[in-house]
Scaffold this motif. Sequence first.
Motif, PDB file in Angstrom:
ATOM      1  N   VAL A   1      -7.803   1.787   4.929  1.00  0.00           N
ATOM      2  CA  VAL A   1      -8.398   0.426   4.456  1.00  0.00           C
ATOM      3  C   VAL A   1      -7.253  -0.542   4.981  1.00  0.00           C
ATOM      4  O   VAL A   1      -7.685  -1.522   5.746  1.00  0.00           O
ATOM      5  N   ASP A   2      -6.098  -0.140   4.477  1.00  0.00           N
ATOM      6  CA  ASP A   2      -5.047  -1.060   4.807  1.00  0.00           C
ATOM      7  C   ASP A   2      -3.719  -0.474   4.711  1.00  0.00           C
ATOM      8  O   ASP A   2      -3.822   0.665   4.466  1.00  0.00           O
ATOM      9  N   ILE A   3      -2.484  -1.386   4.732  1.00  0.00           N
ATOM     10  CA  ILE A   3      -1.194  -0.759   4.315  1.00  0.00           C
ATOM     11  C   ILE A   3      -1.195  -0.145   3.048  1.00  0.00           C
ATOM     12  O   ILE A   3      -1.485  -0.699   2.030  1.00  0.00           O
ATOM     13  N   LEU A   4      -1.039   1.156   2.897  1.00  0.00           N
ATOM     14  CA  LEU A   4      -1.060   1.888   1.774  1.00  0.00           C
ATOM     15  C   LEU A   4      -2.059   1.753   0.791  1.00  0.00           C
ATOM     16  O   LEU A   4      -2.231   1.816  -0.436  1.00  0.00           O
ATOM     17  N   THR A   5      -3.180   1.590   1.515  1.00  0.00           N
ATOM     18  CA  THR A   5      -4.554   1.223   0.991  1.00  0.00           C
ATOM     19  C   THR A   5      -5.541   2.201   1.212  1.00  0.00           C
ATOM     20  O   THR A   5      -5.509   2.148   2.657  1.00  0.00           O
ATOM     21  N   THR A   6      -6.515   2.859   0.700  1.00  0.00           N
ATOM     22  CA  THR A   6      -7.381   3.895   1.027  1.00  0.00           C
ATOM     23  C   THR A   6      -8.794   3.358   0.134  1.00  0.00           C
ATOM     24  O   THR A   6      -8.802   2.378  -0.641  1.00  0.00           O
ATOM     25  N   ALA A   7      -9.791   4.034   0.597  1.00  0.00           N
ATOM     26  CA  ALA A   7     -11.239   4.028  -0.083  1.00  0.00           C
ATOM     27  C   ALA A   7     -11.240   4.751  -1.332  1.00  0.00           C
ATOM     28  O   ALA A   7     -12.378   4.699  -2.090  1.00  0.00           O
ATOM     29  N   LEU A   8     -10.341   5.417  -1.860  1.00  0.00           N
ATOM     30  CA  LEU A   8      -9.996   5.957  -3.164  1.00  0.00           C
ATOM     31  C   LEU A   8     -10.069   5.213  -4.372  1.00  0.00           C
ATOM     32  O   LEU A   8      -9.243   3.974  -4.094  1.00  0.00           O
ATOM     33  N   GLU A   9     -10.982   5.229  -5.354  1.00  0.00           N
ATOM     34  CA  GLU A   9     -10.689   4.482  -6.618  1.00  0.00           C
ATOM     35  C   GLU A   9      -9.549   5.097  -7.197  1.00  0.00           C
ATOM     36  O   GLU A   9      -9.243   6.133  -7.295  1.00  0.00           O
ATOM     37  N   PRO A  10      -8.974   4.175  -8.318  1.00  0.00           N
ATOM     38  CA  PRO A  10      -7.862   4.558  -8.966  1.00  0.00           C
ATOM     39  C   PRO A  10      -8.213   5.845  -9.835  1.00  0.00           C
ATOM     40  O   PRO A  10      -7.085   6.492 -10.386  1.00  0.00           O
ATOM     41  N   ASP A  11      -9.446   6.144 -10.355  1.00  0.00           N
ATOM     42  CA  ASP A  11      -9.587   7.235 -11.059  1.00  0.00           C
ATOM     43  C   ASP A  11     -10.228   8.417 -10.371  1.00  0.00           C
ATOM     44  O   ASP A  11     -10.834   9.025 -10.941  1.00  0.00           O
ATOM     45  N   GLU A  12     -10.096   8.589  -8.973  1.00  0.00           N
ATOM     46  CA  GLU A  12     -10.667   9.493  -8.318  1.00  0.00           C
ATOM     47  C   GLU A  12      -9.522  10.368  -7.872  1.00  0.00           C
ATOM     48  O   GLU A  12      -8.256   9.830  -7.422  1.00  0.00           O
ATOM     49  N   VAL A  13      -9.695  11.692  -7.530  1.00  0.00           N
ATOM     50  CA  VAL A  13      -8.700  12.553  -7.047  1.00  0.00           C
ATOM     51  C   VAL A  13      -9.299  13.092  -5.697  1.00  0.00           C
ATOM     52  O   VAL A  13     -10.435  13.545  -5.533  1.00  0.00           O
ATOM     53  N   LEU A  14      -8.549  13.109  -4.652  1.00  0.00           N
ATOM     54  CA  LEU A  14      -8.819  13.688  -3.253  1.00  0.00           C
ATOM     55  C   LEU A  14      -8.783  15.147  -3.369  1.00  0.00           C
ATOM     56  O   LEU A  14      -7.745  15.709  -3.919  1.00  0.00           O
ATOM     57  N   THR A  15      -9.898  15.708  -3.204  1.00  0.00           N
ATOM     58  CA  THR A  15      -9.734  17.184  -3.483  1.00  0.00           C
ATOM     59  C   THR A  15      -9.520  18.228  -2.252  1.00  0.00           C
ATOM     60  O   THR A  15      -9.083  19.086  -2.098  1.00  0.00           O
TER      61      THR A  15
END
Length: 280
Positions: free
Chosen positions: A151-165
């Motif tokens: 999405v931006d610098i050091l920013t992704t579409a992940l929510e704070p309570d999500e885990v990339l699996t």
Amino acid sequence: MYPAAFDYAKPATVAEAVSLLSANPDAKILNGGHSLLPAMKLRLAQPAMLVDIGGISELKQVSVNGGATIGAAATYDDLLKHDGLKAHTALYEAMSKVGDVQVRNRGTVGGSAAHADPAADIPAALIALGAELVAVGPNGTRTIAADDFFVDILTTALEPDEVLTEIRIPASGASSAYEKFAHPASGYAVCGVAVALERDGEGTVTNARIAVTGSVYKATRCSAAEAAITGTKATAADIEAAAAVAADGLELAGDHYASAEYRGHLTKVLTKRALTRAAG
């Protein structure tokens, strides 16, 4: 400098990790730790809790069957030893150019993607290969296209309570390559370009995905170059023409080491090199 005090948890399952993140809004996931821990030592990051996902075995699984499914906690070293991943050349080459042996032994593709450093190698390769990233949170599982993930610098579409699996690389007949100009001190990309080309039986490019990192504030597709090479035979002249417009439309980054103009030049040079190898 020492980091601020924090709690530490090492969940055994993804569900447990999600629960910990949901209950502790200021928690951060610890995977390889190469970006988070230095930031904590400088007190640029002060999470109240570290949720260490390194013990979750399902996040280390790797399977290759045409496409590839990569667990978010699989290390670069694990993946570089997997011969099946060599077919996904842009990603394999990007992994091989990350840091040094020590970094590759601990760092992970999932961690690089989730951190979204604008000079990281992995995001450009994932975009070029049309990857999908799978996240699990309190509301279930969702799949995010790499095009939409960064999405931006050091920013992704992940929510704070999500885990990339896991990260999924689709099966395709694309040939790909990754080219990089590294910063001599950090090893990060001053500019990196990943290319993936699909061609028909007559050698015409039917689909092109070209992504740049380092030169921009987030990994970004080079739309002008993609349009220029699509529909051609990817001859030397075609590649030259596509590379000439590779920086068009990009928001180029600049700093004391490399100006935006210089990074634009590198984008063109590395696009030419990556296209030449992918088309070869």
